[in-house]
Design a protein around this motif. Structure first.
Motif, PDB file in Angstrom:
ATOM      1  N   THR A 504       0.852  -1.194   0.000  1.00  0.00           N
ATOM      2  CA  THR A 504       0.000   0.000   0.000  1.00  0.00           C
ATOM      3  C   THR A 504       0.885   1.240   0.000  1.00  0.00           C
ATOM      4  O   THR A 504       2.009   1.228   0.520  1.00  0.00           O
ATOM      5  CB  THR A 504      -0.926   0.000   1.235  1.00  0.00           C
ATOM      6  N   ASN A 505       0.362   2.293  -0.635  1.00  0.00           N
ATOM      7  CA  ASN A 505       1.040   3.588  -0.612  1.00  0.00           C
ATOM      8  C   ASN A 505       0.253   4.611   0.202  1.00  0.00           C
ATOM      9  O   ASN A 505       0.489   5.811   0.109  1.00  0.00           O
ATOM     10  CB  ASN A 505       1.235   4.103  -2.038  1.00  0.00           C
ATOM     11  N   GLY A 506      -0.714   4.121   1.000  1.00  0.00           N
ATOM     12  CA  GLY A 506      -1.531   4.999   1.820  1.00  0.00           C
ATOM     13  C   GLY A 506      -2.862   5.343   1.194  1.00  0.00           C
ATOM     14  O   GLY A 506      -3.833   5.591   1.892  1.00  0.00           O
ATOM     15  N   ARG A 507      -2.904   5.370  -0.153  1.00  0.00           N
ATOM     16  CA  ARG A 507      -4.143   5.675  -0.856  1.00  0.00           C
ATOM     17  C   ARG A 507      -4.732   4.458  -1.550  1.00  0.00           C
ATOM     18  O   ARG A 507      -5.943   4.359  -1.705  1.00  0.00           O
ATOM     19  CB  ARG A 507      -3.914   6.771  -1.895  1.00  0.00           C
ATOM     20  N   GLU A 508      -3.855   3.552  -1.969  1.00  0.00           N
ATOM     21  CA  GLU A 508      -4.297   2.368  -2.702  1.00  0.00           C
ATOM     22  C   GLU A 508      -3.618   1.113  -2.150  1.00  0.00           C
ATOM     23  O   GLU A 508      -2.510   1.194  -1.601  1.00  0.00           O
ATOM     24  CB  GLU A 508      -3.973   2.483  -4.196  1.00  0.00           C
ATOM     25  N   ILE A 509      -4.288   0.014  -2.303  1.00  0.00           N
ATOM     26  CA  ILE A 509      -3.738  -1.299  -1.938  1.00  0.00           C
ATOM     27  C   ILE A 509      -3.516  -2.071  -3.232  1.00  0.00           C
ATOM     28  O   ILE A 509      -4.446  -2.242  -4.024  1.00  0.00           O
ATOM     29  CB  ILE A 509      -4.690  -2.068  -1.011  1.00  0.00           C
ATOM     30  N   VAL A 510      -2.308  -2.522  -3.448  1.00  0.00           N
ATOM     31  CA  VAL A 510      -1.950  -3.236  -4.678  1.00  0.00           C
ATOM     32  C   VAL A 510      -1.716  -4.709  -4.329  1.00  0.00           C
ATOM     33  O   VAL A 510      -0.866  -5.023  -3.496  1.00  0.00           O
ATOM     34  CB  VAL A 510      -0.696  -2.627  -5.338  1.00  0.00           C
ATOM     35  N   ILE A 511      -2.491  -5.577  -4.958  1.00  0.00           N
ATOM     36  CA  ILE A 511      -2.377  -7.026  -4.748  1.00  0.00           C
ATOM     37  C   ILE A 511      -1.993  -7.661  -6.078  1.00  0.00           C
ATOM     38  O   ILE A 511      -2.659  -7.431  -7.091  1.00  0.00           O
ATOM     39  CB  ILE A 511      -3.693  -7.626  -4.236  1.00  0.00           C
ATOM     40  N   VAL A 512      -0.925  -8.448  -6.070  1.00  0.00           N
ATOM     41  CA  VAL A 512      -0.458  -9.122  -7.288  1.00  0.00           C
ATOM     42  C   VAL A 512      -0.364 -10.619  -7.004  1.00  0.00           C
ATOM     43  O   VAL A 512       0.271 -11.030  -6.029  1.00  0.00           O
ATOM     44  CB  VAL A 512       0.905  -8.576  -7.755  1.00  0.00           C
ATOM     45  N   ILE A 513      -1.016 -11.416  -7.842  1.00  0.00           N
ATOM     46  CA  ILE A 513      -0.961 -12.877  -7.760  1.00  0.00           C
ATOM     47  C   ILE A 513      -0.407 -13.386  -9.076  1.00  0.00           C
ATOM     48  O   ILE A 513      -1.013 -13.172 -10.124  1.00  0.00           O
ATOM     49  CB  ILE A 513      -2.354 -13.477  -7.494  1.00  0.00           C
ATOM     50  N   ALA A 514       0.760 -14.010  -9.024  1.00  0.00           N
ATOM     51  CA  ALA A 514       1.445 -14.445 -10.248  1.00  0.00           C
ATOM     52  C   ALA A 514       1.843 -15.906 -10.137  1.00  0.00           C
ATOM     53  O   ALA A 514       2.104 -16.413  -9.046  1.00  0.00           O
ATOM     54  CB  ALA A 514       2.680 -13.578 -10.512  1.00  0.00           C
TER      55      ALA A 514
END
Length: 585
Positions: A504-514
């Protein structure tokens, strides 16, 4: 306005100069309606029944034949693949060669165990295979010796089986009774010559065939007495589900591109990729039965249609024409400004309430817009719940299969942990536990799901989760598990790798599944996920995640899929950081 009125007057003079009354126009409408109805039915019968209906029946037969032949093509391809493993160049064949050549007793036992293990592994991945092994025949084609057969072999002449086509040392055999001494099921098989260390053996593999039952089910569904046949490369019948009507040994004059006629039967035919033919036959009378049915139906519709037009116009005259005269007089009063005369008494409630309802219509428009938006939201929620309950049985099936596999392999103690994890996941997916879904509960559920799958698949997992305050923020329920399930169960090999990151950057949550699996054709993430027959399980999971994000975050969430055949798949979610009161309703 005056120009429009002038044009209407000119049109009326040109078309209806001799028809001045509503009564005359009602009679004209009745005659025109009857004539138009007769013309429509004539065109309908000529085009639809005689043309389109024939094409529809042909398409139905070709479609049914495609489903039956596709199942058998898959089975024959599996048999061919298994037979290649048992040739001298295949893994099992090389082991058998070595088994035949070694002289040391201990080494021979060890080699036999390796061959048995490889054969069991292959049959585990092909559960429909009922019998396979190496056999030797005498001069009468009778089995005199068998090696490493998965089941006891009954006596019989292998080469007397119906041969669909011979390609070198490989023979594709039609539907016949199994050589498994412990069963009496019908099977299909391949027979393949293999030159090994101490002479020539025959690789014999058979697999359960359900085409006859499938034909019976389709016949019952369609109410069409189908007869399914297998023809060899010379177009001679080698198998038939009804040998009284289509006997074995009969040669058929084939017309592969269109339905053909053979005696009192109509048939469609398709050629196998291996060189033989599949044929679906129906009696001539059954083929044209629907046309006869449509002819009777057309005559009935014609009579009922004309009668309905006459009745409707009569009722129109009695209940509409006469009250309309009175209504016209009242409207003249309204035109003069006497609005209080709009209280009609025509004995027709609809006419009496017409103007009163018109005044309320404007009020209802705004409320209709609100209701429409609410109904759309409810429809989207209903579809989401439907997919939600579709995905649970799908995962439950996979889990129970794993449970069965573990029971066979280990017999004992890992069951407790496995069932505990399973109960947690199912309870969470149904909302029975963890009533409030957060990123933390999603990670816990995901970790338990991975633990379950690692008991069946041998893959590596790397979790990189940044722990922060966002972990306790609400999120859509069960959005990570379907994506990981697609990777583990559909994309990855048994020894693949799976990476899951959450930052997270405080504004967004980034989820990556590879994953580094086999990949698939690119799916669109902009619109609804398309569900094809070959990707049904994946489509349900992806569509569920997509609708969950849409329902929870509106248009603020980003859902991206990148995949390349042979190079793995990457799914990326970009979700806004929001508290309960900030999310979309």
């Amino acid at each position: 306005m005056n120009q429009v009125a002038d044009k209407f007057i000119v049109f009326r003079k040109l078309k209806f100069s001799h028809i001045h009354s509503l009564k005359q126009r009602i009679l004209l409408m009745m005659m025109t309606g009857i004539a138009a109805w007769c013309i429509v039915l004539f065109v309908f019968y000529s085009y639809l029944i005689q043309g389109v209906e024939h094409n529809r029946i042909e398409k139905v037969m070709n479609s049914d034949l495609y489903h039956i032949s596709d199942q058998m093509e898959t089975s024959y391809s599996e048999l061919l693949s298994m037979s290649q493993q048992m040739m001298s160049t295949g893994q099992i064949g090389r082991g058998f060669n070595k088994y035949l050549s070694v002289t040391d007793h201990y080494e021979k036992i060890q080699q036999a165990e390796d061959i048995t293990t490889n054969i069991n592994t292959m049959t585990f991945s092909h559960p429909k295979a009922t019998l396979l092994g190496y056999v030797k025949l005498n001069d009468k084609s009778e089995i005199v010796n068998s090696e490493f057969t998965t089941m006891p072999v009954r006596k019989g002449e292998l080469r007397s089986l119906p041969a669909l086509i011979r390609i070198g040392a490989l023979t594709f055999q039609g539907i016949h009774k199994t050589f498994n001494a412990l069963s009496d099921r019908t099977v299909i098989s391949v027979l393949r010559g293999a030159k090994l260390y101490d002479g020539e053996y025959l690789v014999y593999i058979e697999q359960v065939d359900n085409s006859a039952q499938m034909v019976a089910d389709i016949s019952s569904l369609r109410n069409i007495p189908y007869i399914f046949s297998l023809l060899n490369e010379d177009s001679t019948v080698c198998f038939s589900t009804d040998e009284e009507r289509v006997p074995r040994g009969v040669k058929i004059g084939l017309q592969p591109e269109r339905p053909g006629q053979w005696g009192r039967y109509r048939y469609v035919i398709t050629k196998s990729q291996f060189g033989f033919f599949y044929m679906l036959t129906v009696p001539y009378a059954a083929y044209f039965w629907e046309e006869y049915h449509w002819q009777l139906g057309t005559m009935f519709i014609l009579v009922m249609g004309v009668s309905s037009i006459i009745l409707i116009l009569f009722l129109f005259y009695v209940f509409i024409y006469k009250p309309a005269l009175f209504l016209g007089k009242e409207l003249e009063k309204v035109k003069k400004g006497t609005a209080e005369t709009l209280l009609y008494h025509t004995n027709i409630d609809e006419f009496d309430d017409f103007m009163f309802l018109f005044s309320d219509m404007k009020k209802n428009v705004s409320s209709l817009e609100t209701n429409l938006e609410k109904e759309e939201c409810e429809c989207r929620q209903l579809e989401l719940e439907k997919l939600f309950y579709q995905i649970n049985p799908h995962f439950l099936m996979n889990a129970l299969n794993s449970l069965h596999w573990m029971a066979l392999k280990n017999h004992q103690k890992e069951m407790d942990d496995y069932v505990y994890h399973l109960n947690y996941i199912l309870g969470y997916s149904l909302g029975k536990i963890e009533k409030k879904a957060t990123f933390r509960t999603e990670i816990v559920s995901l970790e338990m799901y991975i633990e379950l799958q690692k008991k069946r698949y041998n893959f590596n997992v790397w979790l990189d989760i940044r722990i922060d305050a966002y972990m306790d923020y609400p999120c859509a329920r069960l959005i990570l598990q379907p994506l990981v399930e697609n990777a583990v169960c559909h994309n990855m090999d048994d020894f693949g790798n799976l990476w899951v990151t959450m930052t997270t950057n405080g504004r967004e949550i980034v989820i990556v599944i590879a994953d580094d699996g086999k990949g698939f054709s690119q799916l669109s993430s902009d619109g609804p996920v398309e569900i094809s027959s070959s990707r049904m399980n994946k489509g349900i999971g992806l569509r569920y995640v997509q609708l969950s994000l849409k329902q929870f975050y509106g248009d603020s969430a980003v859902f991206e899929i990148q995949s390349e055949s042979g190079r793995g798949t990457t799914v990326k979610l970009v979700l806004p950081v929001c508290k309960q009161e900030d999310r979309h309703a």
